[in-house]
Design a protein around this motif. Structure first.
Motif, PDB file in Angstrom:
ATOM      1  N   VAL A   1     129.902  18.720 -10.174  1.00  0.00           N
ATOM      2  CA  VAL A   1     131.038  18.662  -9.245  1.00  0.00           C
ATOM      3  C   VAL A   1     132.282  19.349  -9.796  1.00  0.00           C
ATOM      4  CG1 VAL A   1     130.154  16.479  -8.355  1.00  0.00           C
ATOM      5  CG2 VAL A   1     132.023  16.464 -10.038  1.00  0.00           C
ATOM      6  N   LYS A   2     132.234  19.781 -11.046  1.00  0.00           N
ATOM      7  CA  LYS A   2     133.404  20.392 -11.674  1.00  0.00           C
ATOM      8  C   LYS A   2     133.843  21.621 -10.896  1.00  0.00           C
ATOM      9  CE  LYS A   2     135.050  20.627 -16.393  1.00  0.00           C
ATOM     10  NZ  LYS A   2     134.666  20.560 -17.819  1.00  0.00           N
ATOM     11  N   GLY A   3     135.136  21.691 -10.624  1.00  0.00           N
ATOM     12  CA  GLY A   3     135.676  22.806  -9.858  1.00  0.00           C
ATOM     13  C   GLY A   3     135.708  22.561  -8.362  1.00  0.00           C
ATOM     14  N   ARG A   4     134.995  21.519  -7.902  1.00  0.00           N
ATOM     15  CA  ARG A   4     134.970  21.202  -6.474  1.00  0.00           C
ATOM     16  C   ARG A   4     135.626  19.856  -6.171  1.00  0.00           C
ATOM     17  NH1 ARG A   4     130.258  20.262  -4.019  1.00  0.00           N
ATOM     18  NH2 ARG A   4     129.186  19.537  -5.917  1.00  0.00           N
ATOM     19  N   PHE A   5     135.493  18.902  -7.099  1.00  0.00           N
ATOM     20  CA  PHE A   5     136.045  17.562  -6.903  1.00  0.00           C
ATOM     21  C   PHE A   5     137.243  17.354  -7.823  1.00  0.00           C
ATOM     22  CE2 PHE A   5     131.889  15.210  -5.502  1.00  0.00           C
ATOM     23  CZ  PHE A   5     131.667  16.170  -4.535  1.00  0.00           C
ATOM     24  N   THR A   6     138.186  16.547  -7.360  1.00  0.00           N
ATOM     25  CA  THR A   6     139.351  16.195  -8.170  1.00  0.00           C
ATOM     26  C   THR A   6     139.587  14.696  -8.085  1.00  0.00           C
ATOM     27  OG1 THR A   6     140.378  18.348  -7.762  1.00  0.00           O
ATOM     28  CG2 THR A   6     141.793  16.587  -8.583  1.00  0.00           C
ATOM     29  N   ILE A   7     139.629  14.059  -9.238  1.00  0.00           N
ATOM     30  CA  ILE A   7     139.954  12.633  -9.284  1.00  0.00           C
ATOM     31  C   ILE A   7     141.439  12.488  -9.586  1.00  0.00           C
ATOM     32  CG2 ILE A   7     139.366  12.396 -11.750  1.00  0.00           C
ATOM     33  CD1 ILE A   7     138.310   9.572 -11.080  1.00  0.00           C
ATOM     34  N   SER A   8     142.070  11.529  -8.937  1.00  0.00           N
ATOM     35  CA  SER A   8     143.483  11.267  -9.187  1.00  0.00           C
ATOM     36  C   SER A   8     143.746   9.787  -8.953  1.00  0.00           C
ATOM     37  CB  SER A   8     144.368  12.124  -8.273  1.00  0.00           C
ATOM     38  OG  SER A   8     144.146  11.806  -6.914  1.00  0.00           O
ATOM     39  N   ARG A   9     144.926   9.341  -9.313  1.00  0.00           N
ATOM     40  CA  ARG A   9     145.270   7.936  -9.122  1.00  0.00           C
ATOM     41  C   ARG A   9     146.753   7.801  -8.871  1.00  0.00           C
ATOM     42  NH1 ARG A   9     143.216   4.921 -14.149  1.00  0.00           N
ATOM     43  NH2 ARG A   9     144.336   3.132 -13.236  1.00  0.00           N
ATOM     44  N   ASP A  10     147.086   6.742  -8.156  1.00  0.00           N
ATOM     45  CA  ASP A  10     148.475   6.371  -7.910  1.00  0.00           C
ATOM     46  C   ASP A  10     148.627   4.938  -8.402  1.00  0.00           C
ATOM     47  OD1 ASP A  10     150.943   5.589  -6.928  1.00  0.00           O
ATOM     48  OD2 ASP A  10     150.726   6.742  -5.082  1.00  0.00           O
ATOM     49  N   ASN A  11     149.189   4.781  -9.577  1.00  0.00           N
ATOM     50  CA  ASN A  11     149.290   3.439 -10.156  1.00  0.00           C
ATOM     51  C   ASN A  11     150.275   2.552  -9.396  1.00  0.00           C
ATOM     52  OD1 ASN A  11     147.332   3.948 -12.049  1.00  0.00           O
ATOM     53  ND2 ASN A  11     148.759   4.398 -13.715  1.00  0.00           N
ATOM     54  N   ALA A  12     151.187   3.161  -8.675  1.00  0.00           N
ATOM     55  CA  ALA A  12     152.122   2.374  -7.856  1.00  0.00           C
ATOM     56  C   ALA A  12     151.418   1.775  -6.637  1.00  0.00           C
ATOM     57  CB  ALA A  12     153.289   3.241  -7.417  1.00  0.00           C
ATOM     58  N   LYS A  13     150.359   2.433  -6.188  1.00  0.00           N
ATOM     59  CA  LYS A  13     149.608   1.963  -5.025  1.00  0.00           C
ATOM     60  C   LYS A  13     148.282   1.319  -5.403  1.00  0.00           C
ATOM     61  CE  LYS A  13     151.535   5.341  -1.789  1.00  0.00           C
ATOM     62  NZ  LYS A  13     151.233   6.431  -0.820  1.00  0.00           N
ATOM     63  N   ASN A  14     147.999   1.231  -6.707  1.00  0.00           N
ATOM     64  CA  ASN A  14     146.740   0.631  -7.174  1.00  0.00           C
ATOM     65  C   ASN A  14     145.536   1.290  -6.516  1.00  0.00           C
ATOM     66  OD1 ASN A  14     148.266  -1.087  -8.722  1.00  0.00           O
ATOM     67  ND2 ASN A  14     147.824  -2.917  -7.514  1.00  0.00           N
ATOM     68  N   THR A  15     145.562   2.594  -6.461  1.00  0.00           N
ATOM     69  CA  THR A  15     144.512   3.325  -5.755  1.00  0.00           C
ATOM     70  C   THR A  15     144.054   4.528  -6.574  1.00  0.00           C
ATOM     71  OG1 THR A  15     145.429   2.654  -3.620  1.00  0.00           O
ATOM     72  CG2 THR A  15     143.910   4.508  -3.611  1.00  0.00           C
ATOM     73  N   VAL A  16     142.738   4.750  -6.575  1.00  0.00           N
ATOM     74  CA  VAL A  16     142.167   5.944  -7.184  1.00  0.00           C
ATOM     75  C   VAL A  16     141.517   6.760  -6.071  1.00  0.00           C
ATOM     76  CG1 VAL A  16     140.030   4.735  -7.802  1.00  0.00           C
ATOM     77  CG2 VAL A  16     140.667   6.827  -9.006  1.00  0.00           C
ATOM     78  N   TYR A  17     141.616   8.059  -6.188  1.00  0.00           N
ATOM     79  CA  TYR A  17     141.142   8.968  -5.138  1.00  0.00           C
ATOM     80  C   TYR A  17     140.081   9.920  -5.689  1.00  0.00           C
ATOM     81  CZ  TYR A  17     145.625   7.509  -3.136  1.00  0.00           C
ATOM     82  OH  TYR A  17     146.680   6.771  -2.667  1.00  0.00           O
ATOM     83  N   LEU A  18     139.281  10.438  -4.779  1.00  0.00           N
ATOM     84  CA  LEU A  18     138.354  11.507  -5.116  1.00  0.00           C
ATOM     85  C   LEU A  18     138.433  12.534  -3.992  1.00  0.00           C
ATOM     86  CD1 LEU A  18     136.249  12.445  -7.223  1.00  0.00           C
ATOM     87  CD2 LEU A  18     134.490  11.531  -5.675  1.00  0.00           C
ATOM     88  N   GLN A  19     139.059  13.659  -4.287  1.00  0.00           N
ATOM     89  CA  GLN A  19     139.119  14.766  -3.337  1.00  0.00           C
ATOM     90  C   GLN A  19     137.885  15.626  -3.535  1.00  0.00           C
ATOM     91  OE1 GLN A  19     141.454  15.566  -0.878  1.00  0.00           O
ATOM     92  NE2 GLN A  19     139.955  17.131  -0.322  1.00  0.00           N
TER      93      GLN A  19
END
Length: 115
Positions: free
Chosen positions: A63-81
């Motif tokens: 998935v490298k180059g296609r997916f991006t993981i990120s997080r918002d610690n203020a919203k207690n949420t992790v994302y996967l684009q």
């Protein structure tokens, strides 16, 4: 500890989706978080992981180059684009928080890539 994934669905090859994992019941900002996936008839595999601060990220080769993981610690949420999706990305996607003895998992969200 509660982890609730959302954002899955049916998408055509080449399309994009953004998964979210809303966390509660623990101090989110102090834990590494990960996304895993499990395709029909296969074992669960690590897709991406992000450090507690968000400063370090790791990805599966597939998935490298296609997916991006990120997080918002203020919203207690992790994302996967997920971009440039392929049929082989079809799976149930789970987020995970490590535990002392057992890890904590969400219920998963289905991603289907098909024309």
């Amino acid at each position: 500890v509660q982890l609730v994934e959302s954002g899955g669905g049916l998408v055509q090859p080449g399309g994009s989706l953004r998964l979210s994992c809303a966390a509660s019941g623990f101090r989110f900002s102090t834990y590494e978080m990960s996304w895993y996936r499990q395709a029909p008839g296969k074992g669960r595999e690590l897709v991406a992981a992000i450090a507690a601060s968000g400063g370090s990220r790791n990805y599966a080769v597939s998935v490298k180059g296609r997916f991006t993981i990120s997080r918002d610690n203020a919203k207690n949420t992790v994302y996967l684009q997920m971009n440039s999706l392929k049929p082989e990305d079809t799976a149930v996607y789970f987020c995970k928080r490590p535990g002392l003895r057992d890890d904590y998992w969400g219920q998963g969200t289905q991603v289907t890539v098909s024309s």
